[in-house]
Write a protein that holds these residues in place. Structure first.
Motif, PDB file in Angstrom:
ATOM      1  N   ASP A  78      -5.786   5.936  -4.372  1.00  0.00           N
ATOM      2  CA  ASP A  78      -5.046   6.482  -3.316  1.00  0.00           C
ATOM      3  C   ASP A  78      -4.517   8.078  -3.989  1.00  0.00           C
ATOM      4  O   ASP A  78      -4.778   8.936  -3.488  1.00  0.00           O
ATOM      5  CB  ASP A  78      -3.922   5.945  -2.822  1.00  0.00           C
ATOM      6  N   LEU A 131      10.197   5.839   5.448  1.00  0.00           N
ATOM      7  CA  LEU A 131       8.719   4.953   6.300  1.00  0.00           C
ATOM      8  C   LEU A 131       8.595   3.233   4.673  1.00  0.00           C
ATOM      9  O   LEU A 131       9.457   3.640   3.623  1.00  0.00           O
ATOM     10  CB  LEU A 131       7.282   4.882   6.082  1.00  0.00           C
ATOM     11  N   ARG A 151       4.925  -2.741   6.974  1.00  0.00           N
ATOM     12  CA  ARG A 151       3.372  -2.847   7.353  1.00  0.00           C
ATOM     13  C   ARG A 151       3.302  -1.106   7.861  1.00  0.00           C
ATOM     14  O   ARG A 151       2.761  -0.917   8.621  1.00  0.00           O
ATOM     15  CB  ARG A 151       3.189  -3.402   8.186  1.00  0.00           C
ATOM     16  N   ASP A 152       3.775  -0.086   7.110  1.00  0.00           N
ATOM     17  CA  ASP A 152       4.183   1.850   7.567  1.00  0.00           C
ATOM     18  C   ASP A 152       2.786   1.954   7.229  1.00  0.00           C
ATOM     19  O   ASP A 152       2.430   1.547   6.576  1.00  0.00           O
ATOM     20  CB  ASP A 152       5.168   2.111   7.069  1.00  0.00           C
ATOM     21  N   THR A 153       1.953   2.555   8.351  1.00  0.00           N
ATOM     22  CA  THR A 153       0.591   3.357   7.912  1.00  0.00           C
ATOM     23  C   THR A 153       0.841   3.228   7.060  1.00  0.00           C
ATOM     24  O   THR A 153       0.687   4.329   6.066  1.00  0.00           O
ATOM     25  CB  THR A 153       0.345   3.797   9.099  1.00  0.00           C
ATOM     26  N   GLY A 154      -0.591   2.808   6.039  1.00  0.00           N
ATOM     27  CA  GLY A 154      -0.405   3.359   4.377  1.00  0.00           C
ATOM     28  C   GLY A 154      -1.974   4.519   4.977  1.00  0.00           C
ATOM     29  O   GLY A 154      -2.694   4.435   5.437  1.00  0.00           O
ATOM     30  N   LEU A 155      -2.230   4.810   2.989  1.00  0.00           N
ATOM     31  CA  LEU A 155      -2.778   6.096   2.991  1.00  0.00           C
ATOM     32  C   LEU A 155      -4.972   5.707   2.995  1.00  0.00           C
ATOM     33  O   LEU A 155      -5.562   6.099   3.740  1.00  0.00           O
ATOM     34  CB  LEU A 155      -2.389   6.819   1.921  1.00  0.00           C
ATOM     35  N   LYS A 202       6.983  -0.378   2.724  1.00  0.00           N
ATOM     36  CA  LYS A 202       5.898  -1.506   2.590  1.00  0.00           C
ATOM     37  C   LYS A 202       6.439  -2.547   3.745  1.00  0.00           C
ATOM     38  O   LYS A 202       5.043  -2.989   3.739  1.00  0.00           O
ATOM     39  CB  LYS A 202       5.682  -0.818   1.095  1.00  0.00           C
ATOM     40  N   HIS A 243       2.192   4.842   1.046  1.00  0.00           N
ATOM     41  CA  HIS A 243       2.093   5.605   2.734  1.00  0.00           C
ATOM     42  C   HIS A 243       2.685   6.739   2.645  1.00  0.00           C
ATOM     43  O   HIS A 243       2.664   7.249   1.189  1.00  0.00           O
ATOM     44  CB  HIS A 243       2.772   4.532   3.619  1.00  0.00           C
ATOM     45  N   LEU A 244       2.957   7.572   3.215  1.00  0.00           N
ATOM     46  CA  LEU A 244       2.601   8.942   3.953  1.00  0.00           C
ATOM     47  C   LEU A 244       4.235   9.381   2.505  1.00  0.00           C
ATOM     48  O   LEU A 244       3.910  10.504   2.086  1.00  0.00           O
ATOM     49  CB  LEU A 244       3.079   9.117   5.176  1.00  0.00           C
ATOM     50  N   GLU A 294       0.802  -1.274  -0.206  1.00  0.00           N
ATOM     51  CA  GLU A 294       0.203  -0.181  -0.683  1.00  0.00           C
ATOM     52  C   GLU A 294       0.713   1.067  -0.121  1.00  0.00           C
ATOM     53  O   GLU A 294       2.607   1.564   0.374  1.00  0.00           O
ATOM     54  CB  GLU A 294      -1.188  -0.117   1.608  1.00  0.00           C
TER      55      GLU A 294
END
Length: 304
Positions: A61, A263, A268-272, A265, A17-18, A15
């Motif tokens: 996204d 960051l 599993r860093d926070t995704g958009l 993937k 991410h930022l 996903e």
């Protein structure tokens, strides 16, 4: 005058991410400021890890962020024949060689070397440089191993490629997003050793496909994170030996976590998508980017 061409080129192996949001929005702003065009490219040569679900997520996204780009979208997996043709050119010019050393053999060679008290060279990402013991292998032995089905990868003979060039190898780096100033940066591809250019089952790699895509799409402005700053040296070398045009570069700051790690993937860093589901808006995400980029500046080895 031809309009400048920018591109945002994510891989659908996770996903967004930022960090991806920062890169996409920076490309969009710079393209608009320069009166240029913005392209979207799906970098999906890693067919084992990329999948349609993640690709669909990229489109969702970007639509949510309001990032506009031109169609059609280029997918690398549709262009393996073009990459293979470039690989054949490198083979013909004897600038690549089949590398057969397994991970165990590489570790063994490095351990033997370091047992003598000397350190083994590392690339800018901290990985050991390939030993290249099979670079001197005879053509007959290479053919025998390939015909026998031995696993291998095509690696760039970096020293041989550099020897083909006349003069200094460098790239143009803009100082900031406003592109008010530009510096000439000396390229040093030798620090990477002999990088992988293609694999037996996939006739390309990130380095080869990205320089061909940029040339074929007329990309004039490569805007991406500082984690790819040093990779530019290898890509400039490939551009030169393949006779491809040289774009200008801007490597923007990175979004990092509290521990200073960029960051990822794979982590599993926070995704958009998760931020969207949690009630964040495009405006709040943009504010978050400004805050996090300034609070936690990147201090990794890939910074210039």
């Amino acid at each position: 005058m031809t309009a400048p061409v920018f591109r945002f080129a994510p891989s659908p192996n996770g996903e967004l991410h930022l960090g991806h949001a920062l890169s996409a929005l920076t490309n969009e702003r710079m393209a608009a400021s320069a009166g240029g065009r913005l392209l979207l490219r799906i970098e999906d040569i890693d067919i084992a890890r990329c999948n349609p679900e993640f690709e669909a997520g990229i489109f969702r996204d970007l639509a949510w962020l309001g990032v506009a780009y031109e169609r059609p979208v280029r997918r690398q997996s549709d262009h393996f024949a073009e990459y293979e043709a470039a690989l054949e050119r490198l083979k013909k010019d004897e600038l690549v060689y089949p590398a057969f050393m397994s991970r165990g053999e590489i570790r063994g060679a490095i351990m033997d070397h370091e047992a003598s008290g000397e350190s083994w060279p590392r690339d800018p990402d901290g990985a050991p440089v390939y030993p290249g013991a099979d670079k001197q292998m005879s053509q007959r032995e290479r053919r025998r191993r390939i015909n026998a089905g031995a696993p291998f990868a095509w690696r760039l003979d970096t020293a041989a490629a550099l020897a083909r060039l006349d003069g200094h190898l460098s790239w143009r780096e803009w100082a900031d997003e406003a592109m008010d100033g530009v510096a000439e940066i000396a390229a040093d591809p030798l620090q990477w050793g002999d990088v992988i250019i293609a694999r037996r089952e996939i006739p390309t790699s990130y380095h080869l496909s990205v320089v061909l895509d940029d040339a074929l799409q007329g990309v004039s402005h490569v805007v991406r994170g500082k984690d790819l700053y040093f990779a530019t040296s290898v890509q400039r070398l490939l551009q030169q030996v393949l006779g491809l045009p040289q774009p200008g570069y801007f490597h923007h700051r990175l979004i990092t976590g509290p521990d200073g790690r960029k960051l990822s993937k794979s982590q599993r860093d926070t995704g958009l998508a998760a931020l969207r589901e949690a009630g964040e808006t495009p405006e709040s995400v943009k504010a978050m980017l400004e805050r996090r980029a300034s609070d936690w500046p990147h201090k990794g080895r890939s910074s210039p």
